[in-house]
Design a protein around this motif. Sequence first.
Motif, mmCIF file in Angstrom:
data_model
loop_
_atom_site.group_PDB
_atom_site.id
_atom_site.type_symbol
_atom_site.label_atom_id
_atom_site.label_comp_id
_atom_site.label_asym_id
_atom_site.label_seq_id
_atom_site.Cartn_x
_atom_site.Cartn_y
_atom_site.Cartn_z
ATOM 1 N N LEU A 286 61.521 4.543 27.516
ATOM 2 C CA LEU A 286 61.658 5.092 28.864
ATOM 3 C C LEU A 286 60.290 5.350 29.486
ATOM 4 N N ASP A 287 60.249 5.345 30.798
ATOM 5 C CA ASP A 287 59.049 5.762 31.523
ATOM 6 C C ASP A 287 58.755 7.217 31.124
ATOM 7 N N PRO A 288 57.569 7.515 30.561
ATOM 8 C CA PRO A 288 57.292 8.876 30.078
ATOM 9 C C PRO A 288 57.240 9.922 31.184
ATOM 10 N N ASN A 289 57.114 9.499 32.438
ATOM 11 C CA ASN A 289 57.113 10.447 33.552
ATOM 12 C C ASN A 289 58.443 10.486 34.296
ATOM 13 N N SER A 290 59.477 9.878 33.702
ATOM 14 C CA SER A 290 60.809 9.936 34.295
ATOM 15 C C SER A 290 61.630 11.087 33.724
ATOM 16 N N PHE A 291 61.114 11.784 32.730
ATOM 17 C CA PHE A 291 61.831 12.911 32.135
ATOM 18 C C PHE A 291 60.822 13.951 31.651
ATOM 19 N N VAL A 292 61.318 15.156 31.466
ATOM 20 C CA VAL A 292 60.529 16.253 30.921
ATOM 21 C C VAL A 292 61.414 16.976 29.916
ATOM 22 N N MET A 293 60.808 17.621 28.917
ATOM 23 C CA MET A 293 61.583 18.287 27.868
ATOM 24 C C MET A 293 61.858 19.738 28.243
ATOM 25 N N PRO A 300 65.292 21.317 22.041
ATOM 26 C CA PRO A 300 64.882 20.722 23.320
ATOM 27 C C PRO A 300 65.664 19.449 23.601
ATOM 28 N N TYR A 301 65.734 19.074 24.887
ATOM 29 C CA TYR A 301 66.311 17.793 25.265
ATOM 30 C C TYR A 301 65.667 17.329 26.566
ATOM 31 N N PRO A 302 65.726 16.018 26.850
ATOM 32 C CA PRO A 302 65.093 15.488 28.065
ATOM 33 C C PRO A 302 65.966 15.693 29.299
ATOM 34 N N VAL A 303 65.308 15.957 30.423
ATOM 35 C CA VAL A 303 65.961 16.115 31.722
ATOM 36 C C VAL A 303 65.205 15.258 32.732
ATOM 37 N N ALA A 304 65.944 14.580 33.593
ATOM 38 C CA ALA A 304 65.320 13.734 34.612
ATOM 39 C C ALA A 304 64.343 14.550 35.450
ATOM 40 N N THR A 305 63.190 13.975 35.769
ATOM 41 C CA THR A 305 62.165 14.708 36.505
ATOM 42 C C THR A 305 62.503 14.911 37.980
ATOM 43 N N LYS A 306 63.478 14.158 38.513
ATOM 44 C CA LYS A 306 63.887 14.346 39.894
ATOM 45 C C LYS A 306 65.406 14.297 39.970
ATOM 46 N N ASN A 332 88.023 27.212 38.922
ATOM 47 C CA ASN A 332 87.567 25.857 38.614
ATOM 48 C C ASN A 332 86.140 25.727 39.121
ATOM 49 N N ASP A 333 85.221 25.464 38.206
ATOM 50 C CA ASP A 333 83.793 25.349 38.515
ATOM 51 C C ASP A 333 83.354 23.902 38.293
ATOM 52 N N TYR A 334 82.860 23.283 39.356
ATOM 53 C CA TYR A 334 82.420 21.893 39.288
ATOM 54 C C TYR A 334 80.934 21.809 39.610
ATOM 55 N N SER A 335 80.195 21.021 38.833
ATOM 56 C CA SER A 335 78.786 20.769 39.143
ATOM 57 C C SER A 335 78.414 19.369 38.688
ATOM 58 N N VAL A 336 77.477 18.773 39.415
ATOM 59 C CA VAL A 336 77.029 17.422 39.104
ATOM 60 C C VAL A 336 75.524 17.346 39.304
ATOM 61 N N LEU A 337 74.851 16.643 38.417
ATOM 62 C CA LEU A 337 73.433 16.342 38.545
ATOM 63 C C LEU A 337 73.286 14.869 38.904
ATOM 64 N N ARG A 338 72.825 14.619 40.124
ATOM 65 C CA ARG A 338 72.562 13.243 40.566
ATOM 66 C C ARG A 338 71.069 12.993 40.393
ATOM 67 N N LYS A 339 70.744 12.135 39.439
ATOM 68 C CA LYS A 339 69.339 11.920 39.079
ATOM 69 C C LYS A 339 68.694 10.906 40.019
ATOM 70 N N ARG A 340 67.573 11.285 40.559
ATOM 71 C CA ARG A 340 66.839 10.393 41.463
ATOM 72 C C ARG A 340 65.798 9.605 40.661
ATOM 73 N N VAL A 341 66.282 9.005 39.572
ATOM 74 C CA VAL A 341 65.465 8.159 38.703
ATOM 75 C C VAL A 341 66.252 6.877 38.466
ATOM 76 N N ALA A 342 65.648 5.732 38.696
ATOM 77 C CA ALA A 342 66.338 4.453 38.557
ATOM 78 C C ALA A 342 66.891 4.286 37.148
ATOM 79 N N GLY A 343 68.175 3.919 37.063
ATOM 80 C CA GLY A 343 68.805 3.649 35.779
ATOM 81 C C GLY A 343 69.378 4.866 35.087
ATOM 82 N N TYR A 344 69.157 6.065 35.632
ATOM 83 C CA TYR A 344 69.693 7.291 35.032
ATOM 84 C C TYR A 344 71.033 7.618 35.674
ATOM 85 N N LYS A 345 72.060 7.786 34.851
ATOM 86 C CA LYS A 345 73.404 8.027 35.360
ATOM 87 C C LYS A 345 73.655 9.518 35.603
#
Length: 405
Positions: A286-293, A300-306, A332-345
Amino acid sequence: MSEKNASYGGAVLAAMLILVSGGVAAADAAGSPWTVGGAVRFNYVYKSWQDDYSNGFFGLDTARLDVNYDDGTLIGSAQYRYNRFPKGQGGYWQHFLHHGWVGMRFADKSTLHVGLDKNMFGLAPFTSNNYYESIAFYAGFEDKFDLGVTYASKPGPVEWQLGFYPRDGGSYGGGSNTAGASNRYSYNIVPDDDQQGYGTGQRDHERNTAIGRVALFMDDTRRNEVGVSALTGTIRNDTRSSGRDTRRNAVAVHYRGGAGPWNVALEALRYSYHTSHSASQTYGGLDPNSFVMLGAFGYPYPVATKGDIYIGNVSYDLPGKLGPFSGFKLYNDYSVLRKRVAGYKNSVQNVTGLSFSAGKWLFYADFMVGKHHPYISPDGGGLASTSRAHDGYTRRINIQAGYYF
């Protein structure tokens, strides 16, 4: 601390919690500014992807000790927690300071806190109704505590808070199967771990975080509220030979309101982490600047940087009692993370549940559905890059009984 000593320490803390509960009423009766309390909580958990525990598992979740002080002018609060999870939950233990601050309440009822205190960002004090909170929690934007100074304006139709946090909440102790830098309550940017993490070599920290929040209450009941929050801070890169200090920013707008037994909470949040990692500080190509720990609760786990986080919650307060039980709330609690990183779902979390109480007991029954989420699927890196093997939705059931005093 050895595993044996940790088990003993947890038993001692649980005993302390039970013993001090008897003294709280006496202190209150004497008009003391001190209050002492705590909680012991137990969980039953079922995970649809965990074949080794096809019937779920049961165990201790948390034992905690609370100390508060309020003489009208001087105020303070601290809480220490011990977690010990059964094998189905990782078979590990840890302990940490949840929060600890001292402060003042001024004549106009505004307050100043100094210490490990809650970040006032977005919906407060919590974004969600359920026990496991929202995706914002796992991305480091809900129910988070850092070390610094917080000022809150006087109560009124318009309220605001300002906070400056030179450091995060720090790391504490845990078992040999945990990552030392992630033994904490709040999800912060943390150094990766070679054995219990992803071995990326990233060595980042959160520093000098500034937060501002404004909320407008639209009626005298203070039930309907709109607000905006902003955050900026430094990402300290400890591997200076391969990078430099960078910035992180976030902004959120929120609404909370309701009518009759119905309640609604909405939030939209955008964040950007600007990192400076070398080509080798990555995993899986992966691009090392596309995620942060990010790390807490031992790992720890990786999270999209944007990304953008959207939250939509609805709840209904059921009237009446059922035997000793009351305070029923359906939600009912709904939340979604839309990652602004190409290829990240996208990552999705939906929790349908019921909470209620009986005396000093509080209960949650949550049915969770999600994907690309470290707590609702086997996709541990799901808040960043994801695998095709984990594209489907998975389920988790959590039933909790907690005794609070």
